[in-house]
Design an enzyme around this catalytic site. Structure first.
Site, PDB file in Angstrom:
ATOM      1  N   GLU A 191      -3.665  -9.921   3.646  1.00 40.48           N
ATOM      2  CA  GLU A 191      -4.414  -9.713   4.890  1.00 40.48           C
ATOM      3  C   GLU A 191      -5.417 -10.828   5.175  1.00 40.48           C
ATOM      4  OE1 GLU A 191      -3.023  -5.592   3.652  1.00 40.48           O
ATOM      5  OE2 GLU A 191      -3.796  -7.380   2.644  1.00 40.48           O
TER       6      GLU A 191
ATOM      7  N   GLU B 111       0.828  -1.208   0.000  1.00 41.57           N
ATOM      8  CA  GLU B 111       0.000   0.000   0.000  1.00 41.57           C
ATOM      9  C   GLU B 111       0.866   1.263   0.000  1.00 41.57           C
ATOM     10  OE1 GLU B 111      -3.914  -1.655   2.395  1.00 41.57           O
ATOM     11  OE2 GLU B 111      -1.991  -1.523   3.440  1.00 41.57           O
TER      12      GLU B 111
END
Length: 285
Positions: free
Chosen positions: A161, A141
């Site tokens: 995740e 990210e």
């Protein structure tokens, strides 16, 4: 004025004139390094190698402070971002930190990361990620929040995740979809698999791939090329790309015409065109 500015003894006026040199001289961050590479080019390093540069709340707070300073410093033209490890760019958010959070604290942590990465995305100068290893979760990210990515051959990208029973929290589901498309993003997000450097290049996530030992050198070459151009023109171009990507084509083109006209009011436009007509190298202010 934030605490880092106060600790360094800097005024807002100093932050707008040769501020980067003062920032580097006085910085006292624990998890971040900022170093000048060449005229106008600075390197920001996430410096937590013992935990593969994982992002915790303290590191995000320091990133937030340094990005505020970079945005104000008139002598920074390009920002390179990397991680202090031969293994990792940023291996993700700090799981030891996240494992102790309540639901509300998890939301606040995500909001902190979101705000910092949006600040990075909206820097007036180009930011280039030098991905020198694992860029997973928060690391991917972070890289995607830069204007583009240069990757080492050993780089690995991913949003794993789901393996932890959670979703991306710092913009991964949104930026990845915009960069590689809905289908590929869904595959990566729901399987948690990693993408190697060559695939990242093929999918449009990375611009270039280099041997790890050449990554910083090649990043500096590209940054120096950008830094040699008109600072104003580069900044306006970045704004056009960012603001235009979510507009319909007609309105985006109207915006471009307006900004093109605005650029004619600058000293750099006069110098650039005069230099071209006179057959010399421009000296932008």
């Amino acid at each position: 004025m934030n605490s880092q500015v106060q600790a360094a003894g800097l005024t807002l006026a100093e932050l707008s004139t040769k501020a980067a040199e003062k920032i580097v001289e006085h910085n006292s961050w624990q998890n971040i390094l900022l170093e000048q590479q060449s005229d106008g080019v600075y390197l920001l390093t996430v410096n937590r190698p013992k935990v593969l540069n994982a992002l915790n709340a303290e590191t995000l707070a320091e990133l937030d402070q340094v990005l505020d300073m970079v945005a104000r410093a008139t002598d920074i033209r390009v920002l390179l971002i990397t991680g202090a490890s031969e293994k990792a760019f940023v291996a993700g958010a700090d799981i030891a930190h996240m494992s102790k959070l309540t639901a509300l604290e998890g939301k606040y942590f995500a909001e902190q990361g979101m705000a910092v990465f949006r600040k990075l995305e909206n820097l007036p100068v180009p930011a280039i990620a030098l991905v020198n290893g694992y860029a997973l979760g928060g690391g991917c990210e972070l890289a995607m929040s830069c204007d583009f990515i240069l990757a080492a051959e050993n780089a690995r990208f991913g949003q794993p995740e789901v393996n932890l029973g959670v979703t991306p929290g710092f913009g991964g589901s949104q930026r990845l979809t915009r960069l590689v498309g809905r289908g590929m993003a869904m595959e990566l997000l729901t399987t948690g698999r990693m993408m190697n450097a060559e695939e990242a290049l093929q999918r449009g996530l990375a611009n270039h791939v280099y041997p790890q030992g050449e990554l910083l050198t090649e990043g500096n070459k590209l940054a120096e090329q950008i830094a040699s151009k008109s600072r104003t023109a580069v900044q306006l171009t970045k704004q056009l790309v960012q603001r235009g990507q979510d507009l319909d084509l007609d309105n985006a083109c109207v915006m471009e015409s307006d900004v093109f006209g605005l650029s004619f009011s600058t000293a750099d436009r006069h110098e650039g065109m005069s230099a071209f007509l006179e057959g010399r190298k421009p000296e932008f202010s």
